[in-house]
Design an enzyme around this catalytic site. Structure first.
Site, PDB file in Angstrom:
ATOM      1  N   TYR A 153      70.924  62.280  47.273  1.00 59.15           N
ATOM      2  CA  TYR A 153      69.738  61.532  46.827  1.00 59.15           C
ATOM      3  C   TYR A 153      69.199  62.038  45.488  1.00 59.15           C
ATOM      4  O   TYR A 153      68.293  61.438  44.924  1.00 59.15           O
ATOM      5  CB  TYR A 153      68.627  61.592  47.887  1.00 59.15           C
ATOM      6  CG  TYR A 153      68.964  60.731  49.066  1.00 59.15           C
ATOM      7  CD1 TYR A 153      69.927  61.163  49.978  1.00 59.15           C
ATOM      8  CD2 TYR A 153      68.385  59.496  49.264  1.00 59.15           C
ATOM      9  CE1 TYR A 153      70.290  60.376  51.055  1.00 59.15           C
ATOM     10  CE2 TYR A 153      68.743  58.707  50.339  1.00 59.15           C
ATOM     11  CZ  TYR A 153      69.687  59.156  51.228  1.00 59.15           C
ATOM     12  OH  TYR A 153      70.049  58.371  52.288  1.00 59.15           O
ATOM     13  N   LYS A 220      78.268  67.936  58.561  1.00 57.22           N
ATOM     14  CA  LYS A 220      79.680  67.564  58.488  1.00 57.22           C
ATOM     15  C   LYS A 220      80.397  68.711  57.771  1.00 57.22           C
ATOM     16  O   LYS A 220      81.124  68.529  56.795  1.00 57.22           O
ATOM     17  CB  LYS A 220      79.782  66.226  57.713  1.00 57.22           C
ATOM     18  CG  LYS A 220      81.126  65.569  57.760  1.00 57.22           C
ATOM     19  CD  LYS A 220      81.458  64.956  59.092  1.00 57.22           C
ATOM     20  CE  LYS A 220      82.891  64.419  59.071  1.00 57.22           C
ATOM     21  NZ  LYS A 220      83.449  64.178  60.392  1.00 57.22           N
ATOM     22  N   ASP A 274      79.533  63.082  63.201  1.00 58.37           N
ATOM     23  CA  ASP A 274      80.136  61.920  63.874  1.00 58.37           C
ATOM     24  C   ASP A 274      80.033  62.052  65.390  1.00 58.37           C
ATOM     25  O   ASP A 274      79.730  61.098  66.104  1.00 58.37           O
ATOM     26  CB  ASP A 274      81.590  61.700  63.425  1.00 58.37           C
ATOM     27  CG  ASP A 274      82.376  62.985  63.275  1.00 58.37           C
ATOM     28  OD1 ASP A 274      81.750  64.040  63.077  1.00 58.37           O
ATOM     29  OD2 ASP A 274      83.608  62.946  63.359  1.00 58.37           O
ATOM     30  N   ASP A 298      68.956  60.369  57.142  1.00 54.76           N
ATOM     31  CA  ASP A 298      68.646  58.957  56.920  1.00 54.76           C
ATOM     32  C   ASP A 298      69.330  58.119  58.011  1.00 54.76           C
ATOM     33  O   ASP A 298      68.711  57.284  58.679  1.00 54.76           O
ATOM     34  CB  ASP A 298      69.171  58.572  55.521  1.00 54.76           C
ATOM     35  CG  ASP A 298      68.623  57.249  55.039  1.00 54.76           C
ATOM     36  OD1 ASP A 298      67.849  56.621  55.778  1.00 54.76           O
ATOM     37  OD2 ASP A 298      68.973  56.832  53.917  1.00 54.76           O
TER      38      ASP A 298
END
Ligand code: NAP
Length: 409
Positions: A153, A220, A274, A298
């Site tokens: 971002y 991740k 995930d 988000d």
């Protein structure tokens, strides 16, 4: 109230000290904003009055923002408004229209930058009666702490055919012997230790102070080792060094405690992103406080929101070490403006969270209970009534029902 008599919440590096009669600036917002903001303020006031009598109260201070301000002052964000928010460090905000393409910068972004509101916080708890897609939605009770200032971002990226991308490609090839395809756009993903650790601190503190059972770091790191993997490692460092006597890591849970959580402690663990997306659906009860970097946060906030069936009832906050902004997750819903049909629960939930951060948890609990009772008795606004097949209440009548419930609690 006269200016000199007003009391301010002090934020002391994230340690809130709330006087008994704090001034809290608020703005009604656009579209359905005025109706839902007025409704929620009346409910919050009733809860504070019931919990503390005349000992505590909120001195609401209206500030101008949005379309009305634009008409009156020629700007959606007058200087006086920003000055007042700066003085008190906090705002309770109705939804604001964001002009598409041009116009004023969103109040959200302005305040986020002004106060370095680095944590985006969204509680998601099922309320009986909502039409959830889950079989056992009552198991959903999570709160997402999303890092707000770092990660992709930061907007460091270049189109594939730009001179900047070409320079980066050349640099990568000549200095690092790394090839980037000539037709690839290029973005950078910075993730810093200080930014990671300050939100970790906030999430763990929240978990401890509010009796939550776990904090899970979502990452991740198996793929992005030095950004998301580092986020996880830096989070563990804070947990173990600064809160070692209050948390138990998952590794210790099995090696030292035989898999049984010692009472009064918070479990600190991590999960790969995930995997989490399927697990929040298949076993939502295993998640409580979720700590995530910006992009993961988000995604997961909306996914968690969907679990309870109605994003319209979600509230949240942007919080930093020196200020905070509380608001509903939804926008101005202009088609319902002025019709007394909008649901005030989103902004009310934001108010409940605000009371929790102020340390006024008894008042927050009264709101939680009143909303649960309303849902159980099917006293709801049209957006929910249509799923329940019951006669709806108007915004004002729904608010009055909650006020009466709180008064008679
Ligand atoms: P929205 O205002 O959230 O509304 C989308 C739809 O959700 C509504 O048409 C309504 O329709 C339903 N809904 C939302 N809140 C509701 C409530 N409290 N009670 C009942 N129904 C509700 O999203 P949008 O239409 O995309 O955005 C409209 C404006 O709001 C835009 O200018 C946008 O920039 C702004 N916005 C502001 C904020 C903010 O201030 N933080 C956040 C988001 C959007 P259905 O009955 O059809 O479901």
């Amino acid at each position: 109230m006269e200016e000199e008599k007003r009391e301010r919440i002090s934020f002391n590096n994230g340690k809130w000290e709330t006087p008994d009669h704090p001034t809290i600036p608020f703005t009604y917002g656009d579209g359905i904003g005025p109706e839902i903001t007025a409704a929620s303020i009346s409910i919050i006031d009733a809860a504070v009055q019931k919990a503390y009598g005349s000992e505590k109260s909120i001195d609401w201070l209206e500030v101008a923002a949005g379309e009305e301000a634009q008409k009156k002052y020629g700007t959606g964000l007058p200087d006086d408004t920003l000055e007042t928010i700066k003085t008190y460090g906090i705002i309770f905000k109705g939804p604001l229209t964001t002009p598409v393409g041009s116009g004023f910068r969103s109040l959200n972004v302005t305040l986020r930058v002004m106060f370095d509101l680095y944590a985006n916080i969204r509680p998601v708890k099922y309320i009986e009666g909502l039409d959830s897609p889950l079989k056992y939605p009552e198991k959903v009770d999570m709160i997402v702490f999303r890092e707000n200032t770092d990660d992709i971002y930061t907007g460091i990226e270049w189109p594939y055919n730009s001179a900047e991308a070409e320079k980066v490609r050349e640099f990568m090839k000549s200095s690092m012997n790394v090839n980037i395809d000539p037709d690839a756009g290029i973005g950078l993903k910075p993730m810093g230790k200080a930014k990671t650790q300050r939100i970790t601190r906030m999430a763990i503190k929240y978990a401890i102070e509010n009796g939550r059972k776990s904090v899970t770091v979502m990452h991740k790191g198996n793929i992005m080792k030095y950004t998301e993997g580092a986020f996880k490692d830096w989070a563990y460092e804070v947990a173990q060094k600064e809160f070692g006597d209050k948390i138990v890591t998952e590794a210790d849970l099995y090696s030292k405690y035989d898999g049984k959580m010692p009472s009064g402690k918070v479990l600190f663990n991590d999960r790969i992103a995930d995997n989490m997306f399927q697990q929040i659906i298949t076993r939502p009860e295993t998640y409580d406080v979720i700590l995530a970097p910006n992009l993961n946060g988000d995604y997961i906030s909306d996914a968690c929101g969907a679990l309870i069936g109605d994003i319209g009832v979600l509230g949240g906050a942007n919080i930093g070490d020196s200020g905070a902004m509380f608001e509903a997750a939804h926008g101005t819903a202009p088609k319902y403006a002025g019709k007394n049909v909008a649901n005030p629960m989103g902004i009310l939930k934001a108010g409940e969270l605000m009371l929790t951060f102020m340390g006024w948890t008894e008042a927050a609990a009264l709101i939680t209970k009143a909303v649960e009772k309303a849902m159980k008795e099917r006293k709801v606004t049209p957006d929910i009534a249509k799923f329940m097949g019951v006669e709806p209440l108007g915004t004002k009548e729904f608010a009055q029902y909650l006020v009466d419930t709180i008064k008679s609690a």
